[in-house]
Design a protein around this motif. Sequence first.
Motif, PDB file in Angstrom:
ATOM      1  N   ALA A 193       0.889  -1.243   0.101  1.00 55.63           N
ATOM      2  CA  ALA A 193       0.123   0.160   0.076  1.00 55.63           C
ATOM      3  C   ALA A 193       0.966   1.212   0.012  1.00 55.63           C
ATOM      4  CB  ALA A 193      -0.926  -0.047   1.104  1.00 55.63           C
ATOM      5  N   LYS A 194       2.079   1.227   0.748  1.00 56.53           N
ATOM      6  CA  LYS A 194       2.803   2.263   0.758  1.00 56.53           C
ATOM      7  C   LYS A 194       3.533   2.640  -0.499  1.00 56.53           C
ATOM      8  CE  LYS A 194       4.921   5.768   2.800  1.00 56.53           C
ATOM      9  NZ  LYS A 194       6.352   5.570   3.451  1.00 56.53           N
ATOM     10  N   LEU A 195       3.951   1.394  -1.236  1.00 57.18           N
ATOM     11  CA  LEU A 195       4.506   1.460  -2.431  1.00 57.18           C
ATOM     12  C   LEU A 195       3.637   2.372  -3.281  1.00 57.18           C
ATOM     13  CD1 LEU A 195       6.601   0.424  -4.824  1.00 57.18           C
ATOM     14  CD2 LEU A 195       5.333  -1.542  -4.907  1.00 57.18           C
ATOM     15  N   LEU A 199       4.483   6.262  -5.500  1.00 54.72           N
ATOM     16  CA  LEU A 199       4.410   6.501  -6.889  1.00 54.72           C
ATOM     17  C   LEU A 199       4.635   8.030  -7.016  1.00 54.72           C
ATOM     18  CD1 LEU A 199       2.423   3.423  -8.214  1.00 54.72           C
ATOM     19  CD2 LEU A 199       4.700   3.467  -7.810  1.00 54.72           C
ATOM     20  N   ALA A 200       4.073   8.497  -6.095  1.00 52.62           N
ATOM     21  CA  ALA A 200       3.985  10.155  -6.210  1.00 52.62           C
ATOM     22  C   ALA A 200       5.351  10.867  -6.136  1.00 52.62           C
ATOM     23  CB  ALA A 200       2.750  10.735  -5.379  1.00 52.62           C
ATOM     24  N   ASN A 201       6.403  10.173  -5.481  1.00 51.62           N
ATOM     25  CA  ASN A 201       7.585  10.903  -5.243  1.00 51.62           C
ATOM     26  C   ASN A 201       8.331  11.274  -6.303  1.00 51.62           C
ATOM     27  OD1 ASN A 201       6.840   9.499  -2.681  1.00 51.62           O
ATOM     28  ND2 ASN A 201       8.739   8.813  -2.283  1.00 51.62           N
ATOM     29  N   ALA A 202       8.375  10.469  -7.251  1.00 49.48           N
ATOM     30  CA  ALA A 202       9.090  10.980  -8.685  1.00 49.48           C
ATOM     31  C   ALA A 202       8.423  12.094  -9.222  1.00 49.48           C
ATOM     32  CB  ALA A 202       9.150   9.884  -9.644  1.00 49.48           C
ATOM     33  N   ARG A 221      -2.789   8.252 -13.321  1.00 50.43           N
ATOM     34  CA  ARG A 221      -2.430   7.214 -14.092  1.00 50.43           C
ATOM     35  C   ARG A 221      -1.482   6.312 -13.783  1.00 50.43           C
ATOM     36  NH1 ARG A 221      -1.133  10.673 -19.576  1.00 50.43           N
ATOM     37  NH2 ARG A 221      -0.795   8.533 -20.368  1.00 50.43           N
ATOM     38  N   ALA A 222      -0.428   6.844 -12.830  1.00 57.47           N
ATOM     39  CA  ALA A 222       0.581   5.919 -12.219  1.00 57.47           C
ATOM     40  C   ALA A 222      -0.043   4.992 -11.318  1.00 57.47           C
ATOM     41  CB  ALA A 222       1.790   6.903 -11.559  1.00 57.47           C
ATOM     42  N   LEU A 223      -0.954   5.368 -10.458  1.00 55.18           N
ATOM     43  CA  LEU A 223      -1.650   4.716  -9.499  1.00 55.18           C
ATOM     44  C   LEU A 223      -2.576   3.583 -10.285  1.00 55.18           C
ATOM     45  CD1 LEU A 223      -2.703   7.449  -6.696  1.00 55.18           C
ATOM     46  CD2 LEU A 223      -0.952   5.448  -6.465  1.00 55.18           C
ATOM     47  N   ALA A 224      -3.210   4.015 -11.103  1.00 53.21           N
ATOM     48  CA  ALA A 224      -4.134   2.778 -11.835  1.00 53.21           C
ATOM     49  C   ALA A 224      -3.091   1.868 -12.786  1.00 53.21           C
ATOM     50  CB  ALA A 224      -4.873   3.488 -12.983  1.00 53.21           C
ATOM     51  N   GLU A 225      -2.006   2.241 -13.041  1.00 52.76           N
ATOM     52  CA  GLU A 225      -0.983   1.131 -13.493  1.00 52.76           C
ATOM     53  C   GLU A 225      -0.684   0.300 -12.175  1.00 52.76           C
ATOM     54  OE1 GLU A 225       1.071   3.479 -17.163  1.00 52.76           O
ATOM     55  OE2 GLU A 225       2.058   2.819 -15.390  1.00 52.76           O
ATOM     56  N   GLY A 226      -0.438   0.992 -11.119  1.00 48.86           N
ATOM     57  CA  GLY A 226       0.178   0.274  -9.990  1.00 48.86           C
ATOM     58  C   GLY A 226      -0.850  -0.773  -9.505  1.00 48.86           C
ATOM     59  N   ARG A 227      -2.166  -0.516  -9.377  1.00 51.17           N
ATOM     60  CA  ARG A 227      -3.108  -1.216  -9.136  1.00 51.17           C
ATOM     61  C   ARG A 227      -3.601  -2.410  -9.716  1.00 51.17           C
ATOM     62  NH1 ARG A 227      -5.948   3.817  -7.970  1.00 51.17           N
ATOM     63  NH2 ARG A 227      -5.563   4.616  -6.005  1.00 51.17           N
ATOM     64  N   THR A 294       2.843  -0.538 -18.324  1.00 51.59           N
ATOM     65  CA  THR A 294       3.041   0.738 -17.311  1.00 51.59           C
ATOM     66  C   THR A 294       3.826   1.887 -18.003  1.00 51.59           C
ATOM     67  OG1 THR A 294       5.120  -0.458 -16.657  1.00 51.59           O
ATOM     68  CG2 THR A 294       2.941  -1.349 -15.572  1.00 51.59           C
ATOM     69  N   PRO A 295       3.354   2.305 -18.863  1.00 53.17           N
ATOM     70  CA  PRO A 295       3.904   3.376 -19.553  1.00 53.17           C
ATOM     71  C   PRO A 295       4.503   4.752 -18.782  1.00 53.17           C
ATOM     72  CG  PRO A 295       1.838   3.442 -20.488  1.00 53.17           C
ATOM     73  CD  PRO A 295       2.108   2.113 -19.646  1.00 53.17           C
ATOM     74  N   VAL A 296       3.525   5.055 -17.879  1.00 48.27           N
ATOM     75  CA  VAL A 296       3.525   6.161 -17.049  1.00 48.27           C
ATOM     76  C   VAL A 296       4.735   5.842 -16.085  1.00 48.27           C
ATOM     77  CG1 VAL A 296       2.623   7.848 -15.381  1.00 48.27           C
ATOM     78  CG2 VAL A 296       0.868   7.009 -17.273  1.00 48.27           C
ATOM     79  N   ASN A 297       4.669   4.843 -15.278  1.00 55.58           N
ATOM     80  CA  ASN A 297       5.884   4.249 -14.281  1.00 55.58           C
ATOM     81  C   ASN A 297       7.096   4.253 -15.078  1.00 55.58           C
ATOM     82  OD1 ASN A 297       4.613   4.233 -11.501  1.00 55.58           O
ATOM     83  ND2 ASN A 297       2.974   3.315 -12.825  1.00 55.58           N
ATOM     84  N   ASP A 298       6.895   3.692 -16.185  1.00 51.11           N
ATOM     85  CA  ASP A 298       8.201   3.401 -16.898  1.00 51.11           C
ATOM     86  C   ASP A 298       9.007   4.834 -17.262  1.00 51.11           C
ATOM     87  OD1 ASP A 298       7.614   0.833 -17.083  1.00 51.11           O
ATOM     88  OD2 ASP A 298       7.137   0.947 -19.313  1.00 51.11           O
ATOM     89  N   THR A 299       8.196   5.799 -17.478  1.00 49.79           N
ATOM     90  CA  THR A 299       8.696   7.086 -17.857  1.00 49.79           C
ATOM     91  C   THR A 299       9.040   7.860 -16.588  1.00 49.79           C
ATOM     92  OG1 THR A 299       7.221   7.504 -19.652  1.00 49.79           O
ATOM     93  CG2 THR A 299       8.097   9.208 -18.787  1.00 49.79           C
ATOM     94  N   LEU A 300       8.421   7.815 -15.584  1.00 48.19           N
ATOM     95  CA  LEU A 300       9.025   8.547 -14.294  1.00 48.19           C
ATOM     96  C   LEU A 300      10.061   7.719 -13.944  1.00 48.19           C
ATOM     97  CD1 LEU A 300       5.226   8.646 -12.590  1.00 48.19           C
ATOM     98  CD2 LEU A 300       6.580  10.278 -13.540  1.00 48.19           C
ATOM     99  N   GLN A 301      10.273   6.601 -13.760  1.00 48.20           N
ATOM    100  CA  GLN A 301      11.611   5.672 -13.559  1.00 48.20           C
ATOM    101  C   GLN A 301      12.585   6.350 -14.268  1.00 48.20           C
ATOM    102  OE1 GLN A 301      11.558   1.632 -14.202  1.00 48.20           O
ATOM    103  NE2 GLN A 301      13.696   1.314 -13.243  1.00 48.20           N
TER     104      GLN A 301
END
Length: 331
Positions: A193-195, A199-202, A221-227, A294-301
Motif C-alpha cells: 500500500a505504501k509502495l 509512486l507520487a515521489n518521482a 494514471r501511475a496509481l491505476a497502473e500500480g493497482r 506501465t508506460p507512466v511508471n516507466d517514464t517516471l523511473q
Amino acid sequence: MRYIIIGAGAVGGSIGGRLAEAEQDVVLVARGAHHEALRDHGLRLVTPDGTRVHKLPVVERPEELDLSPDDVLLLSVKTQDSTAALDAWAAQPVAGGGTAGELLPLVCAQNGVESERLALRRFRRVYAMCVWLPATYVDPGEIIAGGTPYTGMLHIGRYPAGADETARRIAAGLEQGKLLSPVAPDAMRWKYAKLLANLANAIEALTGPVSGDGAREILRRALAEGRSVLTAAGIGFASQEEAAEVRGDKVTLDPSGRGGGSSWQSLSRGTGTIETDYLNGEIALLGRLHDVPTPVNDTLQRVAGAFAREHRPAGSMTVAELTALVDGRRD
C-alpha cells in the motif's frame, strides 16, 4: 535491546532520536558530512513539540562497533544502498559466537518492497516495516520530523509473514518514543500500500508538489497502473481507505515540518542516486512479468533516474514537459 540505526537519515534519524528521548539504547550509523556532524554536534531533531539535540554514539562502519546478541539492526538506507549495507553487516561477529546474519534481527524500515528479499539472502531473521513517517533530511546533522501528535506509524512483522516476540519487543520500544508500531503478521500488505503511495515521489521530485490538474492526472494514471499490476500479480495491499482509517489523526503533518519527500530530498542533496528504480520501477518490473503495460511508471523511473545522474535540481521540470514525456510526445 540496543537499536543500531543503519542509515540515520530522515527516517532513521527520526526513529533514533525518538528512541533516545525514551531512554532507549541507540547507535547511529551514517557517512560523510552527516557522520561528522552527528559525531561533533549531535543529532538535531526538530519536531512540532520542540527541538532537541541528542549526543548519541555514531559510527561510519560496522567494524567500529562490537555487536551483542541483544542488538537489533534497523536498516533505513535507501533501497539502492541496501546490498552494500547488508553485505557489510551480515558477516560481523556477535559476542559469544556467530555472525549478525545468523543471529540478529534485521528490520527493513524502508520504502519499496525489495530490501526484504535482499536481506533474507544474508540474514535469517528479517522483519518488514511499513514506514508512515513524514521527515526531511537535507542539512548534515539535522532531521525535521513533522508528524503530530505521533511522529510516525511503523507496522512491523516477520518477513515474509507472521509475528513473534521479537517483533513485539521492538514495537514496544518504539512506542515509548512517540512512534506507533502495530505488530502486523501481514506487514508486506501494508508495504505494498505504501509502495502505491510512493509512486507520487518521482512526480514531486521532478516538478514540485503534486498539485494542480496536470500533476494529479499523471499520478492518477501511475496509481491505476500500480493497482492493475498488483492485482495481476495476485499481491494484496491495504486500500487507501483502510490506511487512512488506521492512521486517523494519529500522524498528521505539521505544515512547517517537512520539505519534499524522500526522492526530492535525494535530488536536493545531489546524491547522484534516487530510489525510483524500486518504487515506479517495481511497478514496471511487475508489469513486464505479468504482461501489464506501465508506460507512466516507466517514464517516471527513466526521467527521475536521469535527473539524479545528471544532478539536475529537484522540481526543475514543468508539469507540461513531464506530461509530454509520459504521452510519448517531443514538444
